[in-house]
Design a protein around this motif. Structure first.
Motif, mmCIF file in Angstrom:
data_model
loop_
_atom_site.group_PDB
_atom_site.id
_atom_site.type_symbol
_atom_site.label_atom_id
_atom_site.label_comp_id
_atom_site.label_asym_id
_atom_site.label_seq_id
_atom_site.Cartn_x
_atom_site.Cartn_y
_atom_site.Cartn_z
ATOM 1 N N GLU A 75 -5.261 11.189 3.872
ATOM 2 C CA GLU A 75 -5.376 11.935 2.622
ATOM 3 C C GLU A 75 -4.977 11.116 1.403
ATOM 4 O OE1 GLU A 75 -3.465 15.757 3.080
ATOM 5 O OE2 GLU A 75 -4.245 15.916 5.124
ATOM 6 N N ASN A 76 -4.769 9.825 1.612
ATOM 7 C CA ASN A 76 -4.480 8.892 0.527
ATOM 8 C C ASN A 76 -3.236 9.295 -0.269
ATOM 9 O OD1 ASN A 76 -5.016 6.487 -0.750
ATOM 10 N ND2 ASN A 76 -6.315 7.442 -2.318
ATOM 11 N N VAL A 77 -2.190 9.683 0.428
ATOM 12 C CA VAL A 77 -0.904 9.994 -0.204
ATOM 13 C C VAL A 77 -0.075 8.717 -0.114
ATOM 14 C CG1 VAL A 77 1.136 11.476 -0.129
ATOM 15 C CG2 VAL A 77 -1.105 12.404 0.495
ATOM 16 N N THR A 78 -0.063 7.975 -1.201
ATOM 17 C CA THR A 78 0.523 6.634 -1.213
ATOM 18 C C THR A 78 1.675 6.531 -2.204
ATOM 19 O OG1 THR A 78 -0.981 5.930 -2.955
ATOM 20 C CG2 THR A 78 -1.741 5.635 -0.673
ATOM 21 N N GLU A 79 2.302 5.391 -2.172
ATOM 22 C CA GLU A 79 3.363 5.099 -3.144
ATOM 23 C C GLU A 79 2.783 5.029 -4.560
ATOM 24 O OE1 GLU A 79 6.744 4.831 -2.741
ATOM 25 O OE2 GLU A 79 6.311 5.603 -0.731
ATOM 26 N N GLU A 80 1.543 4.636 -4.655
ATOM 27 C CA GLU A 80 0.883 4.595 -5.971
ATOM 28 C C GLU A 80 0.788 6.004 -6.559
ATOM 29 O OE1 GLU A 80 -0.689 3.232 -9.379
ATOM 30 O OE2 GLU A 80 0.121 1.995 -7.761
ATOM 31 N N LEU A 81 0.405 6.978 -5.748
ATOM 32 C CA LEU A 81 0.365 8.372 -6.193
ATOM 33 C C LEU A 81 1.769 8.835 -6.576
ATOM 34 C CD1 LEU A 81 -1.080 11.080 -6.616
ATOM 35 C CD2 LEU A 81 -0.650 11.566 -4.192
ATOM 36 N N LYS A 82 2.756 8.423 -5.820
ATOM 37 C CA LYS A 82 4.147 8.796 -6.107
ATOM 38 C C LYS A 82 4.564 8.278 -7.476
ATOM 39 C CE LYS A 82 8.699 8.537 -3.925
ATOM 40 N NZ LYS A 82 9.423 7.999 -2.763
ATOM 41 N N ARG A 83 4.157 7.059 -7.809
ATOM 42 C CA ARG A 83 4.496 6.492 -9.118
ATOM 43 C C ARG A 83 3.753 7.208 -10.246
ATOM 44 N NH1 ARG A 83 4.719 1.729 -6.144
ATOM 45 N NH2 ARG A 83 2.531 1.232 -6.477
ATOM 46 N N GLN A 84 2.499 7.592 -9.987
ATOM 47 C CA GLN A 84 1.682 8.212 -11.028
ATOM 48 C C GLN A 84 2.024 9.688 -11.261
ATOM 49 O OE1 GLN A 84 -2.347 7.546 -9.770
ATOM 50 N NE2 GLN A 84 -2.311 5.378 -10.307
ATOM 51 N N ASP A 85 2.211 10.437 -10.178
ATOM 52 C CA ASP A 85 2.428 11.879 -10.301
ATOM 53 C C ASP A 85 3.358 12.334 -9.178
ATOM 54 O OD1 ASP A 85 2.318 14.581 -10.735
ATOM 55 O OD2 ASP A 85 0.140 14.749 -10.613
ATOM 56 N N GLN A 86 4.651 12.304 -9.450
ATOM 57 C CA GLN A 86 5.644 12.606 -8.415
ATOM 58 C C GLN A 86 5.519 14.028 -7.884
ATOM 59 O OE1 GLN A 86 9.530 11.743 -9.927
ATOM 60 N NE2 GLN A 86 9.225 9.534 -9.875
ATOM 61 N N MET A 87 5.283 14.996 -8.761
ATOM 62 C CA MET A 87 5.192 16.384 -8.307
ATOM 63 C C MET A 87 3.989 16.600 -7.392
ATOM 64 S SD MET A 87 7.875 17.785 -9.240
ATOM 65 C CE MET A 87 7.538 19.443 -8.768
ATOM 66 N N GLU A 88 2.886 15.977 -7.687
ATOM 67 C CA GLU A 88 1.706 16.073 -6.820
ATOM 68 C C GLU A 88 1.992 15.417 -5.475
ATOM 69 O OE1 GLU A 88 -2.107 16.952 -5.452
ATOM 70 O OE2 GLU A 88 -0.927 17.777 -7.080
ATOM 71 N N TRP A 89 2.668 14.290 -5.500
ATOM 72 C CA TRP A 89 3.031 13.599 -4.253
ATOM 73 C C TRP A 89 3.937 14.483 -3.401
ATOM 74 C CZ3 TRP A 89 7.565 11.902 -1.988
ATOM 75 C CH2 TRP A 89 7.429 11.002 -0.923
ATOM 76 N N VAL A 90 4.936 15.103 -4.007
ATOM 77 C CA VAL A 90 5.858 15.984 -3.281
ATOM 78 C C VAL A 90 5.100 17.178 -2.704
ATOM 79 C CG1 VAL A 90 7.791 17.592 -3.566
ATOM 80 C CG2 VAL A 90 7.922 15.310 -4.555
ATOM 81 N N ARG A 91 4.212 17.771 -3.491
ATOM 82 C CA ARG A 91 3.422 18.909 -3.012
ATOM 83 C C ARG A 91 2.604 18.522 -1.788
ATOM 84 N NH1 ARG A 91 -1.475 20.715 -3.020
ATOM 85 N NH2 ARG A 91 -2.328 19.050 -4.280
ATOM 86 N N ARG A 92 1.932 17.394 -1.863
ATOM 87 C CA ARG A 92 1.099 16.947 -0.740
ATOM 88 C C ARG A 92 1.923 16.610 0.498
ATOM 89 N NH1 ARG A 92 -3.730 13.022 -2.832
ATOM 90 N NH2 ARG A 92 -4.665 14.463 -4.329
ATOM 91 N N VAL A 93 3.050 15.925 0.313
ATOM 92 C CA VAL A 93 3.901 15.563 1.451
ATOM 93 C C VAL A 93 4.466 16.820 2.112
ATOM 94 C CG1 VAL A 93 6.043 14.416 2.139
ATOM 95 C CG2 VAL A 93 4.431 13.238 0.648
ATOM 96 N N ASN A 94 4.911 17.780 1.313
ATOM 97 C CA ASN A 94 5.418 19.027 1.878
ATOM 98 C C ASN A 94 4.335 19.769 2.648
ATOM 99 O OD1 ASN A 94 8.015 18.657 0.955
ATOM 100 N ND2 ASN A 94 7.734 19.910 -0.887
ATOM 101 N N ASN A 95 3.120 19.765 2.119
ATOM 102 C CA ASN A 95 2.001 20.406 2.807
ATOM 103 C C ASN A 95 1.705 19.703 4.125
ATOM 104 O OD1 ASN A 95 -1.130 20.502 3.303
ATOM 105 N ND2 ASN A 95 -0.579 22.367 2.155
#
Length: 112
Positions: A75-95
């Motif tokens: 699902e392409n949940v990467t460190e790059e996404l974490k740097r760009q949009d932390q809340m979106e990264w957290v939402r995806r990881v929790n899901n």
């Protein structure tokens, strides 16, 4: 051992692991106790209930980690996404974690 006319069982508990039961191990133990009481009692009497639950818990945690890693890659949940949009990264990881736990509960924890 005999006491008068009665035979008294000499039950000595096996050495148990000092490791505490994790969440998945506790869920497996509770499931055995409520849904498969005969197996629960047999494991308890053999002195291997805690070890069995620990083994299931370790297997479940390892599978959750493996599934999460696989899903995050797909699902392409990467460190790059974490740097760009932390809340979106957290939402995806929790899901992803919730889905991985649901799979593991059905395939490992709630099975004999």
């Amino acid at each position: 051992m005999q006491s008068g006319d009665y035979l008294i069982p000499n039950i000595v508990p096996n050495q148990q692991s000092n490791e505490p039961l994790g969440r998945m191990a506790r869920l497996h133990r509770r499931w055995l106790e409520t849904k498969h009481h005969g197996n629960f009692t047999a494991l308890l009497m053999q002195g291997i209930l805690e070890d069995t639950c620990l083994e299931v818990g370790h297997k479940a945690e390892a599978e959750i980690d493996r599934l999460m890693e696989k899903m995050m890659k797909e699902e392409n949940v990467t460190e790059e996404l974490k740097r760009q949009d932390q809340m979106e990264w957290v939402r995806r990881v929790n899901n992803i974690k919730a889905r991985a736990e649901e799979i593991v509960l059905d395939t490992i924890v709630y099975t004999l």
